[in-house]
Design a protein around this motif. Structure first.
Motif, PDB file in Angstrom:
ATOM      1  N   TYR A  28       0.872  -1.204   0.062  1.00  0.00           N
ATOM      2  CA  TYR A  28      -0.136   0.110   0.019  1.00  0.00           C
ATOM      3  C   TYR A  28       0.847   1.375   0.037  1.00  0.00           C
ATOM      4  O   TYR A  28       1.158   1.713   0.988  1.00  0.00           O
ATOM      5  CB  TYR A  28      -0.945   0.006   1.252  1.00  0.00           C
ATOM      6  N   VAL A  40      -2.158   3.974  -2.706  1.00  0.00           N
ATOM      7  CA  VAL A  40      -2.267   3.160  -4.021  1.00  0.00           C
ATOM      8  C   VAL A  40      -1.754   1.729  -3.747  1.00  0.00           C
ATOM      9  O   VAL A  40      -0.765   1.618  -3.520  1.00  0.00           O
ATOM     10  CB  VAL A  40      -1.597   4.014  -4.962  1.00  0.00           C
ATOM     11  N   THR A  42      -0.273  -1.742  -4.799  1.00  0.00           N
ATOM     12  CA  THR A  42       0.759  -1.899  -5.995  1.00  0.00           C
ATOM     13  C   THR A  42       1.314  -3.480  -5.657  1.00  0.00           C
ATOM     14  O   THR A  42       1.627  -3.787  -4.425  1.00  0.00           O
ATOM     15  CB  THR A  42       1.844  -1.012  -6.143  1.00  0.00           C
ATOM     16  N   GLN A  90      -6.232  -5.787 -11.030  1.00  0.00           N
ATOM     17  CA  GLN A  90      -6.953  -5.077 -10.381  1.00  0.00           C
ATOM     18  C   GLN A  90      -7.339  -5.594  -8.973  1.00  0.00           C
ATOM     19  O   GLN A  90      -7.114  -6.841  -9.023  1.00  0.00           O
ATOM     20  CB  GLN A  90      -8.619  -5.179 -10.914  1.00  0.00           C
ATOM     21  N   SER A  99      -8.324  -0.879  -6.294  1.00  0.00           N
ATOM     22  CA  SER A  99      -7.618  -0.409  -7.375  1.00  0.00           C
ATOM     23  C   SER A  99      -8.102  -1.055  -8.885  1.00  0.00           C
ATOM     24  O   SER A  99      -7.777  -1.972  -8.893  1.00  0.00           O
ATOM     25  CB  SER A  99      -6.075  -0.824  -7.125  1.00  0.00           C
ATOM     26  N   MET A 102      -3.930  -1.438 -11.086  1.00  0.00           N
ATOM     27  CA  MET A 102      -2.931  -1.837 -10.061  1.00  0.00           C
ATOM     28  C   MET A 102      -1.803  -2.299 -10.797  1.00  0.00           C
ATOM     29  O   MET A 102      -1.824  -3.052 -11.842  1.00  0.00           O
ATOM     30  CB  MET A 102      -3.417  -2.776  -9.086  1.00  0.00           C
TER      31      MET A 102
END
Length: 107
Positions: A28, A40, A42, A90, A99, A102
């Protein structure tokens, strides 16, 4: 944390895996986002997990690690999917899409 990886996402991840020892890390990322609650999700493809990371339970034979401090932002049950139309991963919960785009970063 339990992570379901769809068949479509697994096929895309398999294209990136270079060695069986590689692991995925769900991160995160809050850097540059202004505050810790604006982050975000990732995916990182790494050679090893970080010392404080935990391994998520998963429906496939891939090791996925995460920082336990980030679990509050991610939830208990997640799905990693791949959208062929958007050509991106996603991250979803049973209630929402965390997300829709992603990234998977190879480090």
């Amino acid at each position: 944390m339990f992570i379901t990886v769809t068949e479509t996402a697994l096929a895309e991840i398999a294209k990136k895996l270079k060695m069986k020892e590689n692991v995925l890390r769900l991160h995160y990322d809050t850097e540059g986002c202004g505050c810790a609650v604006s982050g975000v999700p990732t995916l990182y493809l790494e050679q090893a997990s970080h010392p404080k990371d935990l391994q998520a339970d998963c429906n496939v034979d891939i090791k996925i690690y995460y920082n336990p401090q980030h679990q509050i932002f991610l939830g208990e049950k997640l799905t990693i999917d791949f959208s062929k139309k958007a050509n991106t991963f996603q991250l979803k919960t049973p209630d929402e899409i965390l997300s829709p785009r992603m990234r998977l970063i190879e480090s």
